[in-house]
Design an enzyme around this catalytic site. Structure first.
Site, PDB file in Angstrom:
ATOM      1  CE  LYS A   5      -5.578 -27.482 -43.557  1.00  0.00           C
ATOM      2  NZ  LYS A   5      -5.002 -27.225 -44.871  1.00  0.00           N
ATOM      3  CD  GLU A  35     -18.711 -36.259 -46.536  1.00  0.00           C
ATOM      4  OE1 GLU A  35     -18.304 -35.305 -45.824  1.00  0.00           O
ATOM      5  OE2 GLU A  35     -18.901 -36.161 -47.750  1.00  0.00           O
ATOM      6  N   GLY A  87      -4.801 -30.894 -47.270  1.00  0.00           N
ATOM      7  CA  GLY A  87      -5.255 -32.247 -46.954  1.00  0.00           C
ATOM      8  C   GLY A  87      -4.630 -33.300 -47.848  1.00  0.00           C
ATOM      9  NE  ARG A  88      -5.189 -30.710 -53.684  1.00  0.00           N
ATOM     10  CZ  ARG A  88      -5.956 -29.716 -53.247  1.00  0.00           C
ATOM     11  NH1 ARG A  88      -6.844 -29.929 -52.296  1.00  0.00           N
ATOM     12  NH2 ARG A  88      -5.829 -28.501 -53.737  1.00  0.00           N
ATOM     13  CD  GLU A 139      -9.788 -31.896 -53.035  1.00  0.00           C
ATOM     14  OE1 GLU A 139      -8.891 -31.978 -52.185  1.00  0.00           O
ATOM     15  OE2 GLU A 139     -10.946 -32.308 -52.813  1.00  0.00           O
ATOM     16  CG  HIS A 150      -6.589 -60.165 -67.795  1.00  0.00           C
ATOM     17  ND1 HIS A 150      -6.549 -61.161 -68.732  1.00  0.00           N
ATOM     18  CD2 HIS A 150      -5.359 -60.129 -67.227  1.00  0.00           C
ATOM     19  CE1 HIS A 150      -5.347 -61.736 -68.706  1.00  0.00           C
ATOM     20  NE2 HIS A 150      -4.611 -61.117 -67.804  1.00  0.00           N
ATOM     21  CE  LYS A 201     -16.441 -30.256 -48.575  1.00  0.00           C
ATOM     22  NZ  LYS A 201     -15.351 -29.630 -47.833  1.00  0.00           N
TER      23      LYS A 201
HETATM   24  O1  LIG Z   1      -9.585 -33.010 -43.270  1.00  0.00           O
HETATM   25  P1  LIG Z   1     -10.933 -32.419 -43.503  1.00  0.00           P
HETATM   26  O2  LIG Z   1     -11.003 -30.983 -43.064  1.00  0.00           O
HETATM   27  O3  LIG Z   1     -11.999 -33.242 -42.854  1.00  0.00           O
HETATM   28  O4  LIG Z   1     -11.195 -32.397 -45.065  1.00  0.00           O
HETATM   29  C1  LIG Z   1     -11.307 -33.572 -45.807  1.00  0.00           C
HETATM   30  C2  LIG Z   1     -11.206 -33.322 -47.283  1.00  0.00           C
HETATM   31  O5  LIG Z   1     -12.239 -32.435 -47.706  1.00  0.00           O
HETATM   32  C3  LIG Z   1     -11.754 -31.552 -48.708  1.00  0.00           C
HETATM   33  O6  LIG Z   1     -11.641 -30.293 -48.141  1.00  0.00           O
HETATM   34  C4  LIG Z   1     -12.676 -31.432 -49.870  1.00  0.00           C
HETATM   35  O7  LIG Z   1     -12.981 -32.673 -50.410  1.00  0.00           O
HETATM   36  C5  LIG Z   1     -10.375 -32.120 -49.063  1.00  0.00           C
HETATM   37  O8  LIG Z   1      -9.524 -31.201 -49.609  1.00  0.00           O
HETATM   38  C6  LIG Z   1      -9.935 -32.654 -47.748  1.00  0.00           C
HETATM   39  O9  LIG Z   1      -8.867 -33.538 -47.915  1.00  0.00           O
END
Ligand SMILES: O=P(O)(O)OC[C@H]1O[C@](O)(CO)[C@@H](O)[C@@H]1O
Length: 543
Positions: free
Chosen positions: A204, A210, A264-265, A350, A381, A507
């Site tokens: 987003k 990452e 995002g979620r 979240e 199990h 972060k």
């Molecule tokens: O889509 P982006 O901006 O890379 O964010 C990834 C994820 O990082 C967060 O902002 C924090 O973990 C989430 O809410 C989001 O889904």
């Protein structure tokens, strides 16, 4: 007003003492119609909430709680696009992602449903070309593998849905890379040919560390083999940040947008689902969205007594806040839903893992739930022992299906394996609720000395969600059910369920620590003594 200041809250806390004197077994004995009375339908989902520590009075008080916390006004505000994400001053309109083409929803004078369908059309055209081989790589060959690079909401939804709809996947192979651990990317790329691989970079913000680390590494892997000019044919992006995508070198025509009013979620029904669409095709993806829409409609219109997300949301508040349950187990009796617990962890934790209200004041009651789980029967199990005989209160959600996509005969040759699976699911919720008394254990001929070990306390609450089959539509319905359940919790608690400030400090701290772990780095006196020793140990091991 805090939820703790409502008259319903006081009454519920008193009521908790009286309900504690009656077991679920007794509640069933007192009402032979309880199973039917405490079940509800939402779309194709049959939802049994009878095996809970509740009676008619509990429901009456929970309904009062909903009214006193203005739940329905808050729901309507979300659905019409008010800026209910107050800390980010944003609307919350993931429900607009599943509106039909002929519907309208104006935000600041602009019809967002048109925007949604324009992106869906572009996604459909693109994925058609990938699927039929007319989107070609730099050397003119068709794409055989799509690699989705994203994390959090840009990964968990697509991963979960792709696996859940495994039987509907008839497009290219789709893989997912999320972790900044290099083993994730390297193991994914190990057997791939750059010439037939397409990367979908989903972020987003297009700035998540990452995702950017993985996207740049993937870009180098591709360019080393095919050259810089190949990037345009092998990388597309899903983002709201067109400028940063352009800086990365992805052409604007290969960017699938979404909007700041999609969290995002809550985004798997947006362009974030592009790799899912590549796998299952645009028609199946439309069925998936239609599933969401069916439950959105139910949430928006069903009366409180039969509104499934409202009932489930209020029940989870009852356990988390009044009965002090810390956790909820999510137990899908479908191997293809194995990633659902992880998906719901982000959705619920979240969203509602917060202790202040939208106005910044403390919520004043326990909030949030630790969501965890595993596909049945594997969990039986592993951790069901604790669910059955442990000392903790862990409400459970069982999710099952009447029909299996594919089935095989069980060991007796007569029963189908799917029937055995479902018998296990029903048995687990039954034993959790009703247990087995000492008298019953001894009547089975058990040595009285062993009886305490074999007594099953029962009175362990659960919900069962039963759908006809695991299809794109029912999966959309299940996700929407949980989305709205989470909304109901947050609305009652007064939380802004759509921000996530709690992850930001971690972060920033990682960025601050990175130089100490990069070449030339090391521990410093400015660090706390634990971090200093850890950094020192890291360097010692590396030497
Ligand atoms: O889509 P982006 O901006 O890379 O964010 C990834 C994820 O990082 C967060 O902002 C924090 O973990 C989430 O809410 C989001 O889904």
């Amino acid at each position: 007003m805090s939820v703790a200041d409502t008259s319903a809250w006081g009454a519920l806390t008193e009521h908790a003492d009286s309900i504690a004197t009656r077991s679920i077994r007794e509640l069933f004995a007192a009402d032979s119609g309880r199973g039917a009375a405490m079940s509800v339908r939402a779309g194709d989902l049959y939802i049994d909430y009878s095996k809970h520590r509740i009676n008619g009075e509990t429901l009456r008080l929970l309904h009062l709680l909903a009214r006193e916390t203005h739940l329905f006004e808050q729901r309507d505000a979300m659905l019409r696009g008010d800026r209910i994400n107050v800390s980010e001053n944003r609307s919350v309109l993931h429900t607009a992602l599943r509106r039909r083409r002929d519907e309208k929803l104006f935000l600041d004078g602009h019809d967002v449903v048109q925007d949604v369908h324009a992106v869906l059309d572009a996604m459909g055209d693109f994925t058609d070309r990938v699927r039929d081989g007319s989107w070609t790589g730099a050397d003119g060959g068709a794409i055989t593998t799509v690699v989705n690079i994203g994390i959090g909401g840009s990964d968990l939804g697509p991963v979960m849905v792709h696996r859940a709809l495994r039987e509907y996947c008839d497009g290219p192979d789709v893989r997912f890379v999320s972790n900044v651990d290099p083993s994730d990317l390297l193991s994914t790329l190990a057997d791939l040919d750059p010439a037939t691989t397409l990367f979908v970079v989903v972020s987003k913000t297009f700035s998540t560390f990452e995702t950017m680390a993985n996207a740049h590494a993937a870009r180098r892997w591709l360019v080393d083999e095919l050259g810089e000019d190949a990037v345009g044919k092998h990388f597309v992006a899903v983002s709201t940040n067109a400028d940063l995508v352009a800086e990365f070198g992805i052409e604007p025509s290969n960017v699938f947008g979404f909007w700041d009013w999609v969290g995002g979620r809550y985004s798997v029904g947006s362009a974030v689902g592009l790799s899912v669409m590549a796998a299952i095709g645009r028609e199946r993806f439309a069925e998936f969205l239609e599933g969401f829409r069916i439950v959105d409609e139910h949430f928006a219109t069903a009366p409180i007594q039969s509104n499934a997300p409202v009932i489930l949301g209020l029940l989870s508040v009852w356990y988390a806040s009044v009965l002090d349950a810390d956790a909820r187990a999510v137990l899908p009796y479908a191997n293809d839903l194995a990633r659902l617990p992880a998906y719901l962890q982000q959705l619920a934790m979240e969203s509602n893992g917060k202790s202040v209200r939208g106005d910044g004041k403390p919520v004043g009651v326990p909030t949030g739930e630790v969501i965890w789980g595993e596909a049945g029967t594997n969990g039986q199990h592993a951790f069901h022992q604790l669910l059955h005989q442990g000392t903790r209160l862990v409400p459970a959600d069982f999710i099952g299906f009447a029909r299996a996509g594919q089935d095989v005969a069980s060991s007796d040759g007569g029963t189908a394996m799917h029937e055995v699976l479902t018998a296990n699911m029903f048995a687990q919720s039954r034993v959790l609720a009703f247990g087995k008394t000492r008298v019953e254990v001894i009547a089975d001929g058990v040595d009285p000395n062993l009886a305490p070990h074999k007594v099953m306390p029962g009175d362990r609450p659960s919900t069962t969600i039963l759908a006809p089959e695991l299809s794109p539509s029912t999966l959309g319905q299940i996700i929407a059910l949980y989305e709205h359940q989470v909304f109901v919790q947050g609305a009652v608690w007064g939380i802004d369920s759509f921000d996530q400030w709690g992850v930001e400090l971690g972060k920033a701290s990682a960025v601050e620590l990175a130089p100490a772990l990069a070449s030339g780095g090391g521990p410093s006196d400015a660090m706390d003594s634990s971090t200093r020793e850890l950094v020192a140990a890291f360097w010692k091991e590396r030497a």
